[in-house]
Design a protein around this motif. Structure first.
Motif, PDB file in Angstrom:
ATOM      1  N   THR A  69       2.875   9.971   2.337  1.00  0.00           N
ATOM      2  CA  THR A  69       1.851  10.634   3.095  1.00  0.00           C
ATOM      3  C   THR A  69       1.445  12.026   2.173  1.00  0.00           C
ATOM      4  OG1 THR A  69       0.952  11.435   4.926  1.00  0.00           O
ATOM      5  CG2 THR A  69       3.136  11.809   4.667  1.00  0.00           C
ATOM      6  N   ASP A 121       0.889  -1.103  -0.126  1.00  0.00           N
ATOM      7  CA  ASP A 121      -0.031  -0.127   0.075  1.00  0.00           C
ATOM      8  C   ASP A 121       0.925   1.411   0.032  1.00  0.00           C
ATOM      9  OD1 ASP A 121      -1.972   2.266   0.696  1.00  0.00           O
ATOM     10  OD2 ASP A 121      -3.100   0.508   1.404  1.00  0.00           O
ATOM     11  N   SER A 174      -2.508   7.270  -8.792  1.00  0.00           N
ATOM     12  CA  SER A 174      -3.268   7.654  -7.284  1.00  0.00           C
ATOM     13  C   SER A 174      -4.131   6.468  -6.943  1.00  0.00           C
ATOM     14  CB  SER A 174      -3.989   8.868  -7.469  1.00  0.00           C
ATOM     15  OG  SER A 174      -4.604   8.972  -6.126  1.00  0.00           O
ATOM     16  N   SER A 220      -1.692  18.874  -0.511  1.00  0.00           N
ATOM     17  CA  SER A 220      -1.686  17.752  -1.277  1.00  0.00           C
ATOM     18  C   SER A 220      -2.655  17.775  -2.505  1.00  0.00           C
ATOM     19  CB  SER A 220      -2.067  16.456  -0.462  1.00  0.00           C
ATOM     20  OG  SER A 220      -3.508  16.434  -0.067  1.00  0.00           O
ATOM     21  N   GLY A 233       3.208  15.585  -1.316  1.00  0.00           N
ATOM     22  CA  GLY A 233       3.192  14.410  -0.408  1.00  0.00           C
ATOM     23  C   GLY A 233       4.454  14.279  -0.004  1.00  0.00           C
ATOM     24  N   TRP A 237       6.960  12.176  -2.073  1.00  0.00           N
ATOM     25  CA  TRP A 237       6.439  11.358  -2.955  1.00  0.00           C
ATOM     26  C   TRP A 237       6.841  11.151  -4.388  1.00  0.00           C
ATOM     27  CZ3 TRP A 237       3.528  12.196  -7.548  1.00  0.00           C
ATOM     28  CH2 TRP A 237       3.593  13.476  -8.174  1.00  0.00           C
ATOM     29  N   SER A 254      -6.315   8.898  -2.669  1.00  0.00           N
ATOM     30  CA  SER A 254      -6.000  10.093  -1.837  1.00  0.00           C
ATOM     31  C   SER A 254      -4.491  10.426  -1.668  1.00  0.00           C
ATOM     32  CB  SER A 254      -6.480   9.609  -0.368  1.00  0.00           C
ATOM     33  OG  SER A 254      -6.036   8.203  -0.144  1.00  0.00           O
ATOM     34  N   LEU A 255      -3.741   9.488  -2.229  1.00  0.00           N
ATOM     35  CA  LEU A 255      -2.086   9.366  -2.157  1.00  0.00           C
ATOM     36  C   LEU A 255      -1.752   9.266  -3.813  1.00  0.00           C
ATOM     37  CD1 LEU A 255      -1.057   7.538   0.861  1.00  0.00           C
ATOM     38  CD2 LEU A 255      -1.573   9.942   0.720  1.00  0.00           C
ATOM     39  N   SER A 302       0.620   3.773   1.166  1.00  0.00           N
ATOM     40  CA  SER A 302       0.473   4.603   2.416  1.00  0.00           C
ATOM     41  C   SER A 302       1.626   4.106   3.312  1.00  0.00           C
ATOM     42  CB  SER A 302      -0.862   4.610   3.014  1.00  0.00           C
ATOM     43  OG  SER A 302      -0.987   3.176   3.458  1.00  0.00           O
ATOM     44  N   THR A 303       2.199   3.120   3.078  1.00  0.00           N
ATOM     45  CA  THR A 303       3.455   2.794   3.584  1.00  0.00           C
ATOM     46  C   THR A 303       4.609   3.617   3.539  1.00  0.00           C
ATOM     47  OG1 THR A 303       2.732   0.316   3.610  1.00  0.00           O
ATOM     48  CG2 THR A 303       4.960   0.780   4.203  1.00  0.00           C
TER      49      THR A 303
END
Length: 380
Positions: A223, A217, A301, A228, A233, A348, A304-305, A219-220
């Protein structure tokens, strides 16, 4: 006349006797017993980075230092106490030093030119290491799924933009390059093809079914910050830990393309609709870079990220249109962490996934699977 005929026949018989014997598969693809024999033949003993020894990650820890033993490195390579570029030599004499892994890359799609990544499973966890090899069509000899044993004595372990890789030392002295003062210095170079063939043993036949695909994921790794909506990120992984994430074979689920790229400030910007042979920001995977040759990245994406898909402009699918946002699904590829300038923080944009081929992008909308469609440069 008779004498001539007899001599001619003798020559023909001699030529026939000199025909080389066909190479048997057992000579090219060795079994475990033969691997053990190679190790036991080392006159001074050997160090073998198998699972019991700690695998590829332990090999890197044992031979790669923060500063490296080649100086100077690139001038913008420092980020606090971290060095983004380094070179450490591996001993030539003494014990034979061996690493082992299964190849996860395939250069058929054009994204892994003169490069390999190998994977090794240690205690159920994936280890990965990049290998830089000066060999075109490297997958023709070292196919995806092929397990290899490599004697690394006399090579080097280095970092390029914080990416660890097996390599040879290379000194960049191109004073005509753009911002050359930031680039001149030691960096990882490609292992000569003949040398790599000599030190590399193929174990068994290529078997893609034995590759490990790690579902992650994003998200690991990243962020989103307060702004954003512009794509700023942050990376959640520090520069040291990122080295063990880099090169992993991963699967990203529930992803879609946003039709954007990241500009030089890291801001998400909509792609344009121009000719990809002329427009560096065209709505395709890898438009022209105006002969600069850097990997092109496009934003994806999970809703959200944000993350990046990295593609070479020389990839077979470089001019395929990006999927529209309604196509959602899975992207498979090699995880990359790339940070070549210590003046900035990791974001990111430092992360990406690089598919081996267009077939590693598996998306669909409510009615159908995504079908790649190429820009027609003949219809300007």
């Amino acid at each position: 006349m008779k004498k001539t005929i007899i001599i001619s026949c003798a020559v023909l018989l001699t030529l026939a006797a000199c025909q080389p014997k066909a190479v048997e598969p057992e000579q090219m693809f060795l079994n475990e017993e033969q691997v053990t024999a190679i190790l036991n033949a080392e006159p001074d003993g050997y160090i073998y980075y198998d699972e019991a020894k700690g695998g590829l990650n332990q090999f890197v820890r044992d031979y790669m230092t923060e500063e490296g033993n080649y100086q100077p490195v690139r001038s913008r390579s420092t980020k606090g106490t971290y060095q983004l570029f380094s070179i450490d030599s591996i001993p030539t004499a003494g014990e034979g030093i061996y690493i082992r892994g299964r190849i996860t890359t395939d250069d058929g799609g054009g994204n892994f030119y003169k490069a390999l990544v190998i994977q090794q499973m240690v205690d159920g966890k994936q280890h990965a290491l990049r290998i830089s090899v000066d060999m075109g069509n490297v997958s023709g000899m070292y196919a995806q799924g092929q397990e290899v044993l490599i004697r690394v004595n006399g090579l080097a372990i280095g970092r390029y933009a914080d990416q660890p890789q097996l390599c040879v030392p290379s000194f960049n002295n191109n004073v005509n390059a753009g911002k050359y003062d930031e680039k001149v210095g030691w960096a990882p170079g490609r292992i000569p093809a003949a040398q790599f063939r000599e030190i590399t043993t193929r174990i068994g036949y290529p078997d893609r079914s034995k590759l490990y695909y790690e579902h992650i994921d994003i998200s690991t790794l990243v962020t989103a910050s307060d702004n954003s909506n512009e794509g700023y990120g942050k990376s959640l992984i520090d520069l040291f830990d990122a080295r063990e994430w880099d090169g992993k074979l991963v699967v990203l689920d529930n992803m879609h393309f946003t039709g954007e790229y990241a500009d030089t400030r890291g801001k998400r910007t909509k792609c344009s609709t121009g000719n990809p042979q002329e427009d560096t920001n065209a709505n395709v995977f890898g438009p022209t870079t105006d002969n600069q040759g850097f990997p092109q990245s496009r934003v994806i994406s999970n809703g959200s990220l944000y993350f990046m898909v990295s593609t070479s402009e020389y990839a077979t699918y470089s001019h395929m249109f990006l999927p529209t946002e309604d196509y959602i699904g899975t992207i498979i590829g090699i995880l990359g962490f790339y940070m070549d300038n210590g003046a900035y923080d990791a974001t990111w944009k430092s992360w990406s996934v690089t598919p081996c081929d267009i077939s590693d992008i598996k998306l669909k909308n409510d009615s159908q699977e995504w079908i790649p469609f190429e820009y027609d440069v003949s219809t300007k």
